[in-house]
Design a protein around this motif. Structure first.
Motif, PDB file in Angstrom:
ATOM      1  N   ILE A  69       1.890 -15.590 -23.116  1.00 40.10           N
ATOM      2  CA  ILE A  69       1.019 -16.202 -24.103  1.00 40.10           C
ATOM      3  C   ILE A  69       1.765 -16.409 -25.419  1.00 40.10           C
ATOM      4  O   ILE A  69       2.656 -15.639 -25.769  1.00 40.10           O
ATOM      5  CB  ILE A  69      -0.239 -15.333 -24.315  1.00 40.10           C
ATOM      6  N   GLU A  70       1.384 -17.460 -26.152  1.00 40.75           N
ATOM      7  CA  GLU A  70       2.010 -17.765 -27.428  1.00 40.75           C
ATOM      8  C   GLU A  70       0.950 -17.829 -28.522  1.00 40.75           C
ATOM      9  O   GLU A  70      -0.250 -17.736 -28.252  1.00 40.75           O
ATOM     10  CB  GLU A  70       2.783 -19.088 -27.343  1.00 40.75           C
ATOM     11  N   THR A  71       1.399 -18.023 -29.755  1.00 41.02           N
ATOM     12  CA  THR A  71       0.493 -18.029 -30.900  1.00 41.02           C
ATOM     13  C   THR A  71      -0.617 -19.064 -30.731  1.00 41.02           C
ATOM     14  O   THR A  71      -1.790 -18.774 -30.962  1.00 41.02           O
ATOM     15  CB  THR A  71       1.275 -18.323 -32.193  1.00 41.02           C
ATOM     16  N   ALA A  72      -0.251 -20.269 -30.333  1.00 39.88           N
ATOM     17  CA  ALA A  72      -1.245 -21.332 -30.180  1.00 39.88           C
ATOM     18  C   ALA A  72      -2.281 -20.977 -29.121  1.00 39.88           C
ATOM     19  O   ALA A  72      -3.467 -21.285 -29.276  1.00 39.88           O
ATOM     20  CB  ALA A  72      -0.551 -22.644 -29.814  1.00 39.88           C
ATOM     21  N   ASP A  73      -1.865 -20.312 -28.051  1.00 39.80           N
ATOM     22  CA  ASP A  73      -2.801 -19.918 -26.997  1.00 39.80           C
ATOM     23  C   ASP A  73      -3.824 -18.921 -27.534  1.00 39.80           C
ATOM     24  O   ASP A  73      -5.021 -19.018 -27.238  1.00 39.80           O
ATOM     25  CB  ASP A  73      -2.042 -19.302 -25.823  1.00 39.80           C
ATOM     26  N   TYR A  74      -3.353 -17.950 -28.306  1.00 43.67           N
ATOM     27  CA  TYR A  74      -4.250 -16.933 -28.865  1.00 43.67           C
ATOM     28  C   TYR A  74      -5.270 -17.578 -29.803  1.00 43.67           C
ATOM     29  O   TYR A  74      -6.475 -17.317 -29.706  1.00 43.67           O
ATOM     30  CB  TYR A  74      -3.420 -15.887 -29.609  1.00 43.67           C
ATOM     31  N   VAL A  75      -4.793 -18.416 -30.721  1.00 40.85           N
ATOM     32  CA  VAL A  75      -5.682 -19.043 -31.695  1.00 40.85           C
ATOM     33  C   VAL A  75      -6.698 -19.946 -31.003  1.00 40.85           C
ATOM     34  O   VAL A  75      -7.898 -19.909 -31.310  1.00 40.85           O
ATOM     35  CB  VAL A  75      -4.864 -19.834 -32.732  1.00 40.85           C
ATOM     36  N   ARG A  76      -6.247 -20.752 -30.052  1.00 39.07           N
ATOM     37  CA  ARG A  76      -7.169 -21.657 -29.352  1.00 39.07           C
ATOM     38  C   ARG A  76      -8.216 -20.895 -28.569  1.00 39.07           C
ATOM     39  O   ARG A  76      -9.401 -21.266 -28.547  1.00 39.07           O
ATOM     40  CB  ARG A  76      -6.379 -22.568 -28.424  1.00 39.07           C
ATOM     41  N   ALA A  77      -7.808 -19.820 -27.903  1.00 37.46           N
ATOM     42  CA  ALA A  77      -8.751 -19.037 -27.108  1.00 37.46           C
ATOM     43  C   ALA A  77      -9.809 -18.397 -28.000  1.00 37.46           C
ATOM     44  O   ALA A  77     -11.007 -18.437 -27.691  1.00 37.46           O
ATOM     45  CB  ALA A  77      -8.002 -17.971 -26.308  1.00 37.46           C
ATOM     46  N   LYS A  78      -9.395 -17.802 -29.114  1.00 31.49           N
ATOM     47  CA  LYS A  78     -10.337 -17.151 -30.018  1.00 31.49           C
ATOM     48  C   LYS A  78     -11.264 -18.173 -30.676  1.00 31.49           C
ATOM     49  O   LYS A  78     -12.478 -17.956 -30.796  1.00 31.49           O
ATOM     50  CB  LYS A  78      -9.571 -16.369 -31.087  1.00 31.49           C
ATOM     51  N   PHE A  79     -10.701 -19.297 -31.114  1.00 32.10           N
ATOM     52  CA  PHE A  79     -11.491 -20.351 -31.750  1.00 32.10           C
ATOM     53  C   PHE A  79     -12.517 -20.912 -30.761  1.00 32.10           C
ATOM     54  O   PHE A  79     -13.709 -21.033 -31.078  1.00 32.10           O
ATOM     55  CB  PHE A  79     -10.555 -21.458 -32.244  1.00 32.10           C
ATOM     56  N   ALA A  80     -12.054 -21.231 -29.565  1.00 39.57           N
ATOM     57  CA  ALA A  80     -12.955 -21.802 -28.564  1.00 39.57           C
ATOM     58  C   ALA A  80     -14.030 -20.806 -28.148  1.00 39.57           C
ATOM     59  O   ALA A  80     -15.193 -21.191 -27.921  1.00 39.57           O
ATOM     60  CB  ALA A  80     -12.152 -22.241 -27.343  1.00 39.57           C
ATOM     61  N   ALA A  81     -13.683 -19.529 -28.055  1.00 41.32           N
ATOM     62  CA  ALA A  81     -14.649 -18.521 -27.622  1.00 41.32           C
ATOM     63  C   ALA A  81     -15.770 -18.361 -28.642  1.00 41.32           C
ATOM     64  O   ALA A  81     -16.959 -18.348 -28.285  1.00 41.32           O
ATOM     65  CB  ALA A  81     -13.947 -17.188 -27.393  1.00 41.32           C
ATOM     66  N   LEU A  82     -15.416 -18.238 -29.934  1.00 38.99           N
ATOM     67  CA  LEU A  82     -16.456 -18.067 -30.948  1.00 38.99           C
ATOM     68  C   LEU A  82     -17.288 -19.337 -31.100  1.00 38.99           C
ATOM     69  O   LEU A  82     -18.510 -19.269 -31.269  1.00 38.99           O
ATOM     70  CB  LEU A  82     -15.831 -17.672 -32.285  1.00 38.99           C
ATOM     71  N   ALA A  83     -16.643 -20.509 -31.019  1.00 36.89           N
ATOM     72  CA  ALA A  83     -17.394 -21.769 -31.098  1.00 36.89           C
ATOM     73  C   ALA A  83     -18.359 -21.892 -29.919  1.00 36.89           C
ATOM     74  O   ALA A  83     -19.500 -22.340 -30.076  1.00 36.89           O
ATOM     75  CB  ALA A  83     -16.432 -22.951 -31.135  1.00 36.89           C
ATOM     76  N   SER A  84     -17.924 -21.489 -28.727  1.00 44.30           N
ATOM     77  CA  SER A  84     -18.794 -21.530 -27.542  1.00 44.30           C
ATOM     78  C   SER A  84     -19.967 -20.568 -27.695  1.00 44.30           C
ATOM     79  O   SER A  84     -21.106 -20.892 -27.334  1.00 44.30           O
ATOM     80  CB  SER A  84     -17.995 -21.179 -26.294  1.00 44.30           C
TER      81      SER A  84
END
Length: 301
Positions: A129-144
């Motif tokens: 996993i990389e920085t972009a993966d972590y940020v996208r996953a967290k952002f998408a999870a809270l938005a969902s």
């Protein structure tokens, strides 16, 4: 008297055992699987699933509080055979914005602050996993998670409208407009909440900061709008709405989704002004993502 062993005798007692370690030769699922797993785990965590009973109480209570008024409105509409719902789909989230703000304040720090506090973020950034993966996953999870808590009440309203035999075309159009509105709201609030929460590893500070930003900005904007409306400066009322997240969403849906403005005097932005509001919303969402990427590049060092 101890007898000293010779090197030959010591070597004769030594043994090398083959305990069967082998290299891993199974499937490697890669970054996409890790990103999906982090998204799923974060989304479940936003409702306390997979965590202690104590962690489930607040998000589930807030979810119930969001849905309860919609269920009551539906019951009244069906019982009284009303010709329309008491509230528009696009206005429901605006009315319930205090509950949404509490949900963001409680769950945004939970999503990121613990990783910062216990210094586990660098472990995520070890491969794959990389920085972009972590940020996208967290952002998408809270938005969902936010989309669920804001969209389910609209589903309840829509189902009730159909049970009350209200006009199908009108209700479907209003329902879809409401979904677009809460989707924008979910992205905006998730971005703001995560950016604020990622500043500090202390969850309590994150909760207080998110509440302060959402509450103070809305209170200040509403007060200034009321003053401007009372003094007859109606043209200034829409522009003041640019400085609060919930009034931004209200301006966008008033301009493009046919919503009735919740601004004082019902003076919302027109289409031309609405373009500015829409650009502001999209800019804040993109800016939040960029700030999170910058923050976690430093954390991962």
């Amino acid at each position: 008297m101890a007898v000293e062993q010779t090197p030959a005798q010591a070597g004769a007692q030594s043994r090398i055992h083959n305990i069967g370690y082998r290299s891993y030769d199974g499937p490697r699922l890669g970054r996409a699987y890790a990103r999906r797993s982090l998204y799923s785990q974060s989304l479940r965590g936003a409702y306390g699933l997979g965590r202690s009973v104590k962690s489930k109480v607040l998000p589930m209570v807030l979810f119930a509080v969001m849905c309860a008024p919609a269920a009551i409105m539906v019951a009244v509409a069906v019982a009284t055979k009303a010709t329309k719902l008491p509230v528009e789909y696009t206005n429901y989230a605006v009315i319930m914005q205090a509950v949404i703000g509490l949900y963001v304040a409680s769950q945004a720090p939970q999503a990121v602050s613990r990783d910062l506090r216990f210094k586990t973020v660098p472990l995520y950034f070890s491969r794959p996993i990389e920085t972009a993966d972590y940020v996208r996953a967290k952002f998408a999870a809270l938005a969902s998670a936010l989309f669920l808590i804001t969209a389910v009440p609209l589903v309840v309203l829509y189902a009730g409208a159909l049970l009350a035999k209200l006009d199908f075309a009108d209700q479907t159009a209003g329902f879809l407009q409401g979904l677009v509105s809460v989707a924008l709201l979910s992205l905006l609030f998730a971005g703001i909440g995560l950016v604020i929460s990622a500043v500090t590893p202390r969850r309590g500070f994150g909760i207080a900061a998110v509440i302060a930003v959402l509450t103070i900005s809305y209170g200040a904007v509403s007060t200034l709008q009321a003053i401007a409306d009372a003094q007859g400066s109606t043209s200034a009322v829409p522009w003041i709405g640019l400085f609060s997240p919930i009034t931004l969403i209200d301006g966008v849906q008033t301009a493009f989704l046919g919503a009735t403005s919740a601004y004082p005097g019902g003076t919302g932005p027109g289409t031309g002004e609405g373009v500015v509001f829409l650009l502001a919303v999209l800019g804040l969402i993109a800016g939040s993502y960029g700030l999170l990427m910058r923050r976690y590049r430093k954390v991962g060092l």
